[in-house]
Write an enzyme that holds these catalytic residues in place. Structure first.
Site, PDB file in Angstrom:
ATOM      1  N   GLN A  29      12.943  44.481  23.616  1.00  0.00           N
ATOM      2  CA  GLN A  29      11.444  44.654  23.379  1.00  0.00           C
ATOM      3  C   GLN A  29      10.872  46.133  23.453  1.00  0.00           C
ATOM      4  OE1 GLN A  29      10.129  41.617  25.690  1.00  0.00           O
ATOM      5  NE2 GLN A  29      11.524  40.403  23.947  1.00  0.00           N
ATOM      6  N   THR A  66      12.655  36.525  24.838  1.00  0.00           N
ATOM      7  CA  THR A  66      12.933  38.119  25.602  1.00  0.00           C
ATOM      8  C   THR A  66      14.261  39.163  26.241  1.00  0.00           C
ATOM      9  OG1 THR A  66      12.700  37.588  27.557  1.00  0.00           O
ATOM     10  CG2 THR A  66      11.108  38.522  26.677  1.00  0.00           C
ATOM     11  N   GLY A 116       8.569  46.349  34.662  1.00  0.00           N
ATOM     12  CA  GLY A 116       8.758  45.536  32.694  1.00  0.00           C
ATOM     13  C   GLY A 116       9.004  46.494  31.737  1.00  0.00           C
ATOM     14  N   VAL A 117       9.760  45.236  30.967  1.00  0.00           N
ATOM     15  CA  VAL A 117       9.870  46.256  29.195  1.00  0.00           C
ATOM     16  C   VAL A 117       8.708  45.664  27.916  1.00  0.00           C
ATOM     17  CG1 VAL A 117      11.144  47.675  29.738  1.00  0.00           C
ATOM     18  CG2 VAL A 117      11.368  45.400  29.464  1.00  0.00           C
ATOM     19  N   GLY A 118       7.915  44.166  28.895  1.00  0.00           N
ATOM     20  CA  GLY A 118       7.913  43.481  27.819  1.00  0.00           C
ATOM     21  C   GLY A 118       6.516  44.053  26.620  1.00  0.00           C
ATOM     22  N   GLU A 119       5.666  44.613  27.424  1.00  0.00           N
ATOM     23  CA  GLU A 119       4.364  45.087  27.069  1.00  0.00           C
ATOM     24  C   GLU A 119       4.355  46.525  26.719  1.00  0.00           C
ATOM     25  OE1 GLU A 119       1.174  41.256  29.101  1.00  0.00           O
ATOM     26  OE2 GLU A 119       3.150  41.999  30.022  1.00  0.00           O
ATOM     27  N   ILE A 153      16.442  50.311  33.418  1.00  0.00           N
ATOM     28  CA  ILE A 153      16.797  49.638  32.297  1.00  0.00           C
ATOM     29  C   ILE A 153      18.188  48.687  32.226  1.00  0.00           C
ATOM     30  CG2 ILE A 153      17.298  49.050  29.624  1.00  0.00           C
ATOM     31  CD1 ILE A 153      14.735  49.954  30.605  1.00  0.00           C
TER      32      ILE A 153
END
Ligand code: MOS
Length: 690
Positions: free
Chosen positions: A585, A463, A649-652, A576
């Site tokens: 991501q 990531t 969060g930005v992963g999902e 960000i």
């Protein structure tokens, strides 16, 4: 590495710090550690879905076999909270592909050959492997992941639906999906005496793995060291110890030497988790102006005989839209199938397919623009609990996204645009994901040369976590990033949570920020910071990231094939911290969403209880040619209620809603409503116009 001015690293597109080590091959993944005298292990998997294993016999003619472990001779394990880790303990076979034996040999080739020639004596029993909405064993679990109530209800949904002038009542299904990280699950186990164990293991959080393995082996977790310096993806499948870690440790103890176990790609489809299939019924009622009076979301999913895993697909509907009468619920059936587990945006990803496609269907029924429908149902606070949002820029994502995508002149009618053989259309869908943080510790220490070393047992599963943590540390220390080294991926470092729930950066970063500020302010040589107390009373209500996904599709009038020339995501995810890694991501999640919409599907053979396409040749995922233009942008969002960095969060979130945008675009292009994923050609072609 590009350097930065002191105190100005956050917000810059710093490239991955370990990038050169990865592309030159010096970055070590779990199976690449050179350990002297290591033996090799290969798993034997059950060929039946249900039965009793009576015996295991190895070919005595094979030289170099050190041990064949099975429940008849394997050491007894302690019970933990994950029955999948009680490997080789029972004669009972719970699913096809379950590990029933492990061969340890001098070489990899011998281990594999011996494993393949082992003779299993199994008393097979009839199995039950098919999920259906009318399965007699469906039940409402006490709770679903991650601890949410199975059901919530407000007002009277049935009465409101009966009274509503416009309603939608639709069922969407999503297939089983597989995480498929590039690096397979792998472990090298090295014992030092009977009480000290080192595992080189591919995972999303070394402390979690140490705890899982220590529990079943009856060890002091402090004496299990787990190293995961570089990890080639996980997508949830490496969030806790998997059977490979326990098997390698057992085998190494028995063999009296280190053991290396790498799972073959095909085994990843059964023993490390996957996303459950779902059957979801969405009922919406609205007045003629498009104001929702009722929302009902009922999700059905499956779990295994071993473990109750409750995918929380309806939970997302508790947070999205206003409506006076509401119901969300979940039902599960336990089948003779592998245990489903976490996969990128568990709950939200399948749940938002049903909700956001149903919203599109409602917009059509109302003859209302789908963005305007969402605007009219924007809640002032959490729709069920009334908790205020720390920040919610969902409408800004829809509006700004529409502007950038070019939504304004869209003709809402379906099946109007034929370009050669291609039907062309566009679609939109919303996205949301909770903004979480887990307790973490971190340490910062000054080195003799003036540089600072930051220690935290985080993981970088691809990531960019290591890079972003370095930026957080540099700014907190008021140093350029070149003066900071962040060490991660080892239980010898301060305890930290897993890379999961899109909460890694918020969790570890908070501890890193705290330790670095403390070091700077104290003037000492070392400082430690623990966020446990700060997070003690924090709930999940009101904290979410948002997004809006826009898709343009072309559907062949000849074959029904769907192409996606454009996919665009507009996000509001707090500050960000690194635009380069964050964008990666977002577009990675969107690409996975495209796979969910069009390609990915594990196909069940009901006669054997196996997924027929359990490899990457037959389980289709998007390739570069499938995503000619996928792009992401974001709104500058300030939210002082989250963590010192102001990040969500930005992963999902990229995988949440993007499949629905594509399905909605397919309807706009062709007039065909695909309600069963993926949108294969055979589900479209027979229904195409004229
Ligand atoms: Mo992710 S499924 O939260 O590891």
């Amino acid at each position: 590495m590009t350097d930065t001015l002191p105190g100005r690293a956050l917000g810059t597109p710093l490239g991955r710090i370990e990038g050169p080590a990865k592309v030159t091959g010096t970055a070590k993944y779990a199976a690449e550690y050179q350990v002297a005298n290591a033996a090799h292990a290969w798993i034997v998997q059950s060929p039946v879905a249900r039965g009793v294993l009576r015996s295991v016999e190895a070919d005595p003619a094979l030289d170099g076999v050190l041990a064949v472990l099975w429940h008849g001779n394997a050491p007894e394990l302690h019970e933990g909270d994950d029955p999948e880790l009680s490997v080789l303990q029972s004669e009972r076979i719970s699913y096809r592909g379950q590990v029933v034996a492990l061969v340890v040999a001098e070489t990899l080739e011998t281990a594999r050959r011996a494993a393949q020639s082992v003779v299993l004596d199994i008393a097979e029993e009839p199995h039950d492997v098919v999920l259906r909405a009318d399965h007699p064993d469906l039940y409402v679990p006490e709770s679903v992941n991650a601890g949410f109530p199975s059901e919530t209800a407000q007002g009277d949904v049935d009465a409101a639906l009966a009274a509503a002038p416009v309603t939608v009542d639709v069922t969407y299904t999503t297939p089983p999906l597989h995480n498929s990280p590039m690096e397979p699950h792998a472990t090298i186990a090295v014992w030092d005496g009977d009480e000290d164990l080192t595992l080189y293991d591919s995972n999303q959080g070394p402390w979690a793995i140490a705890s899982g393995v220590a529990t079943v082996l009856g060890l002091d977790p402090a004496r299990v060291r787990v190293v995961a310096e570089h990890v080639g993806g996980g997508f949830g499948s490496k969030g806790s110890a998997r059977p490979n870690a326990v098997l390698a440790a057992m085998a190494a103890r028995l063999a009296g030497r280190p053991v290396k176990l790498v799972l073959p790609r095909q085994a990843l489809f059964s023993i490390v988790g996957h996303r459950t299939p779902t059957i979801q019924r969405l009922r919406l009622g609205a007045d003629r102006d498009g104001r929702l009076t009722a929302i009902s979301h009922d999700s059905i999913s499956q779990s295994s005989r071993l473990f109750e895993f409750g995918e929380q697909s309806s939970v997302v509907t508790r947070h999205m839209y206003a409506a006076g009468n509401r119901y969300t619920g979940h039902r599960i059936v336990r089948l003779d199938m592998p245990t489903p587990r976490w996969m990128r945006a568990p709950g939200e990803a399948p749940g938002m397919v049903a909700l956001e496609c149903a919203m599109d269907e409602l917009a059509v029924a109302l003859d209302l623009d789908p963005i305007e429908l969402r605007v009219r149902n924007e809640p002032p606070a959490e729709p069920e609990s009334g908790t205020p949002f720390t920040s919610r820029n969902y409408l800004a994502c829809l509006r700004e996204g529409a502007e950038r995508f070019g939504w304004a002149d869209r003709d809402p009618r379906p099946a109007q645009r034929l370009d050669g053989e291609w039907w062309v259309g566009t679609g939109v869908a919303g996205a949301t994901y909770p903004a979480m943080a887990q307790p973490s510790t971190a340490k910062a220490r000054r080195l003799p040369d003036g540089r600072v070393e930051v220690l935290v047992a985080a993981t970088d599963i691809g990531t960019g976590a290591r890079t972003v943590l370095t930026q957080i540390a540099a700014d907190a220390l008021d140093l350029p990033v070149s003066a900071v080294t962040v060490r991660i991926g080892d239980t010898e470092l301060p305890k930290a949570p897993v890379a999961g729930g899109s909460s890694g950066t918020a969790s570890w970063g908070w501890a890193v920020d705290g330790a670095c500020h403390k070091l700077r302010e104290s003037g000492g040589d070392e400082a430690e910071f623990d966020t446990t107390e700060l997070l003690k009373d924090r709930g999940m209500e009101g904290r979410h990231a948002y997004g809006a996904h826009f898709a343009e599709v072309r559907v062949s009038a000849v074959t029904g094939e769907v192409r996606v020339p454009r996919l665009f995501g507009m996000y509001a995810a707090g500050r960000i911290l690194n635009p380069r890694t964050a964008r990666s991501q977002f577009i990675g999640g969107m690409t996975m969403g495209l796979g969910m919409a069009l390609h990915e599907e594990a196909v069940l053979d009901p006669h054997t209880g196996t997924w027929v396409n359990h490899d990457l040749a037959d389980y289709h995922i998007p390739v570069h040619a499938d995503v000619p233009s996928v792009d992401a942008a974001w709104i500058d969002e300030e939210d002082g209620d989250l963590n010192p960095m102001g990040s969500k969060g930005v992963g999902e979130i990229g995988i949440v809603g993007s499949p629905a945008a594509i399905l909605n675009a397919i309807w706009h292009a062709t007039g065909v409503r695909v309600r069963d994923l993926p949108a294969r050609m055979d589900r479209i072609l027979p229904h195409l116009p004229g």
